[in-house]
Design an enzyme around this catalytic site. Structure first.
Site, PDB file in Angstrom:
ATOM      1  N   GLU A   1      73.269  71.376  28.727  1.00 30.59           N
ATOM      2  CA  GLU A   1      72.530  70.892  29.891  1.00 30.59           C
ATOM      3  C   GLU A   1      71.334  71.796  30.174  1.00 30.59           C
ATOM      4  OE1 GLU A   1      70.805  69.485  33.127  1.00 30.59           O
ATOM      5  OE2 GLU A   1      72.296  68.334  31.983  1.00 30.59           O
TER       6      GLU A   1
ATOM      7  N   CYS B   1      70.670  58.937  42.852  1.00 31.74           N
ATOM      8  CA  CYS B   1      70.290  57.854  43.760  1.00 31.74           C
ATOM      9  C   CYS B   1      70.489  58.222  45.225  1.00 31.74           C
ATOM     10  CB  CYS B   1      71.095  56.597  43.439  1.00 31.74           C
ATOM     11  SG  CYS B   1      70.822  55.988  41.758  1.00 31.74           S
TER      12      CYS B   1
ATOM     13  N   LYS C   1      62.525  28.375  46.054  1.00 31.93           N
ATOM     14  CA  LYS C   1      62.620  29.418  47.071  1.00 31.93           C
ATOM     15  C   LYS C   1      62.926  28.792  48.418  1.00 31.93           C
ATOM     16  CE  LYS C   1      58.975  31.646  48.720  1.00 31.93           C
ATOM     17  NZ  LYS C   1      57.839  32.585  48.858  1.00 31.93           N
TER      18      LYS C   1
ATOM     19  N   ALA D   1      75.327  61.681  34.248  1.00 29.42           N
ATOM     20  CA  ALA D   1      76.175  60.488  34.281  1.00 29.42           C
ATOM     21  C   ALA D   1      76.683  60.061  32.911  1.00 29.42           C
ATOM     22  CB  ALA D   1      75.411  59.342  34.937  1.00 29.42           C
ATOM     23  N   ALA D   2      75.783  59.774  31.975  1.00 30.20           N
ATOM     24  CA  ALA D   2      76.207  59.271  30.673  1.00 30.20           C
ATOM     25  C   ALA D   2      76.964  60.337  29.882  1.00 30.20           C
ATOM     26  CB  ALA D   2      74.995  58.790  29.877  1.00 30.20           C
TER      27      ALA D   2
ATOM     28  N   ASN E   1      76.480  55.185  33.387  1.00 32.99           N
ATOM     29  CA  ASN E   1      77.917  55.431  33.439  1.00 32.99           C
ATOM     30  C   ASN E   1      78.680  54.533  32.475  1.00 32.99           C
ATOM     31  OD1 ASN E   1      78.940  57.413  35.701  1.00 32.99           O
ATOM     32  ND2 ASN E   1      77.100  56.445  36.500  1.00 32.99           N
TER      33      ASN E   1
ATOM     34  N   ASP F   1      69.791  56.919  30.376  1.00 26.69           N
ATOM     35  CA  ASP F   1      68.360  56.722  30.600  1.00 26.69           C
ATOM     36  C   ASP F   1      67.483  57.069  29.407  1.00 26.69           C
ATOM     37  OD1 ASP F   1      69.180  56.042  33.114  1.00 26.69           O
ATOM     38  OD2 ASP F   1      68.188  57.698  34.161  1.00 26.69           O
TER      39      ASP F   1
ATOM     40  N   ARG G   1      90.309  62.348  27.619  1.00 25.19           N
ATOM     41  CA  ARG G   1      91.485  61.499  27.865  1.00 25.19           C
ATOM     42  C   ARG G   1      92.082  60.917  26.586  1.00 25.19           C
ATOM     43  NH1 ARG G   1      87.830  59.353  32.247  1.00 25.19           N
ATOM     44  NH2 ARG G   1      88.454  60.469  34.143  1.00 25.19           N
TER      45      ARG G   1
END
Length: 442
Positions: A32, A42, A356, A10-11, A302, A280, A21
């Protein structure tokens, strides 16, 4: 400019795409350790019950897409073992051949993620003992389920533990959760966690509190889990007791946090020149605690990756921090939190109070089938909102996101009453549940 990125999930790939871009010519090498890029961890628990058809369905972009469409030198089976900032060199070995490699960089991003904590328990290498972090991990579990698996033991009652418990339960397995502490979901206050425990009991999931795993036993295949209190027969074990940042390869030059995460500033820079970190393996600034924290979630990875990529490419983007928002589905419950719990506020020596309530997520005359329990934590003198926890059958996501937005902007419980929130009987009462709770603080 030569960019090297450690980590292809992700990161790392959010950053790589920002560089792609940018207007400048890019020379990007990604290292990797595994063989799969850019996938949604997830979603993996939901492959167990078949809600997600295949583990590979969570892949966002393939290695070939990054190589052929975006012209990124996307390496696989490349494990980094050392970073030398003095020579701007990354060293490592190929996991499939053992061959050494080295790459020079002008700018480096460490996005190496985190790995599950693997306790030093006897028998942890027995067949049938699993952790879930990657697509291969998930395929191994699915393959093992083809055997005559009846009893599943889950060690750890956090996010992944509960998600896996639900999915194993949904396919007819007898599920037992072993929890070292006295509640499930330790980020929640205990009174709220009791609602989760009640749901587990309703679903036939056994929970053993205040028990510590000592070892696993079996000849070749796991047969028993032995704790400090009892022994449990089992056919499969899933260990989910937390994660550690993958930062062992960095040297003493780098500033490291209490959980071994790389400390970064608002621009995702480490204390070492031309080296950034995100996701992470990195810290996140907590806007309510007003200090660095470690909350490894895909949303943060992200965002931090995107910002790191912008800055690597020469921009000056800032990461404005987190408020600690998360949500979980557990059978008939939606479970959400944001900001500080009472436990966290007490630890920070704040002058706080809490309210609560249990109410309906829709107009009471429209439906009385669902309930929503809302707890808000606030600062006594100022009524500043500090956090919220919501558990119920419907509409938790809507309310938690409102509270998260309020926390981001340092709003008070009085401000919550001023919010113009949507209303129609199928969706809400005229006073939203979080506003009902806010009234109790006046």
């Amino acid at each position: 400019m030569k960019y090297v990125i450690i980590g292809g999930d992700a990161a790392g790939m959010s950053a790589a795409m920002q560089i792609v871009r940018s207007k400048d010519h890019h020379d990007i090498t990604v290292l990797e350790k595994g063989e799969i890029y850019s996938y949604g961890q997830c979603g993996l628990p939901y492959t167990i019950s078949g809600i997600v058809d295949e583990p590979e369905d969570v892949i966002a972009r393939s290695v070939e897409t990054f190589r052929n469409k975006y012209h990124i030198d996307a390496k696989i089976n490349h494990e980094v073992t050392k970073v030398d900032p003095s020579t701007k060199t990354v060293y490592g070995k190929r996991t499939n051949t053992g061959e050494s490699f080295m790459y020079h960089y002008d700018k480096l991003l460490i996005a190496s993620g985190a790995s599950p904590v693997t306790p030093d328990w006897e028998g942890i290498d027995l067949e049938g003992v699993f952790q879930i972090n990657t697509i291969p991990d998930t395929n191994d579990i699915l393959s093992y389920l083809n055997k005559n698996i009846k009893n599943v033991t889950i060690v750890g009652g956090g996010f992944i533990g509960l998600e896996m418990a639900e999915n194993f339960n949904d396919i007819g397995k007898n599920v037992t959760i072993i929890q070292r502490g006295n509640q499930l979901m330790t980020p929640f206050d205990r009174d709220m966690a009791e609602l989760i425990y009640e749901e587990a009991k309703k679903q036939g999931i056994k929970v053993k509190f205040n028990e510590s795993v000592q070892r696993f036993s079996g000849k070749k295949v796991v047969e028993k889990v032995i704790t400090n209190q009892a022994e449990y027969e089992t056919d499969l074990v899933l260990i989910s007791v937390g994660v550690n940042p993958n930062t062992k390869f960095v040297g003493e030059e780098f500033e490291i946090g209490e959980k071994n995460e790389l400390i970064v500033n608002d621009y995702m820079q480490t204390n070492v020149p031309d080296v950034y970190a995100a996701g992470d393996c990195a810290s996140q600034y907590h806007r309510i605690k007003q200090q660095n924290d470690y909350v490894p979630l895909g949303t943060h990875a992200n965002k931090q990756g995107m910002i790191a990529g912008q800055n690597l490419a020469g921009d000056s983007a800032k990461f404005h921090g987190i408020v600690g928002t998360s949500i979980l589905k557990f059978h008939n419950l939606e479970i959400g939190r944001t900001g500080l719990s009472e436990k966290e506020a007490k630890k920070l020596s704040m002058d706080f109070d809490s309210v609560k309530i249990t109410t309906r997520p829709v107009a009471s005359y429209y439906s009385n089938q669902e309930e929503l329990t809302v707890k808000i934590v606030y600062e006594k003198p100022t009524k500043r909102l500090l956090g919220g926890q919501i558990i119920g059958n419907k509409g938790v996501d809507k309310r938690i996101d409102v509270l998260a937005t309020a926390l981001y902007h340092h709003m008070t419980t009085v401000h919550l009453l001023d919010l113009d929130l949507s209303y129609a009987p199928p969706f809400n009462g005229v006073w939203d549940p979080i506003q009902q709770a806010a009234k109790r603080t006046l």
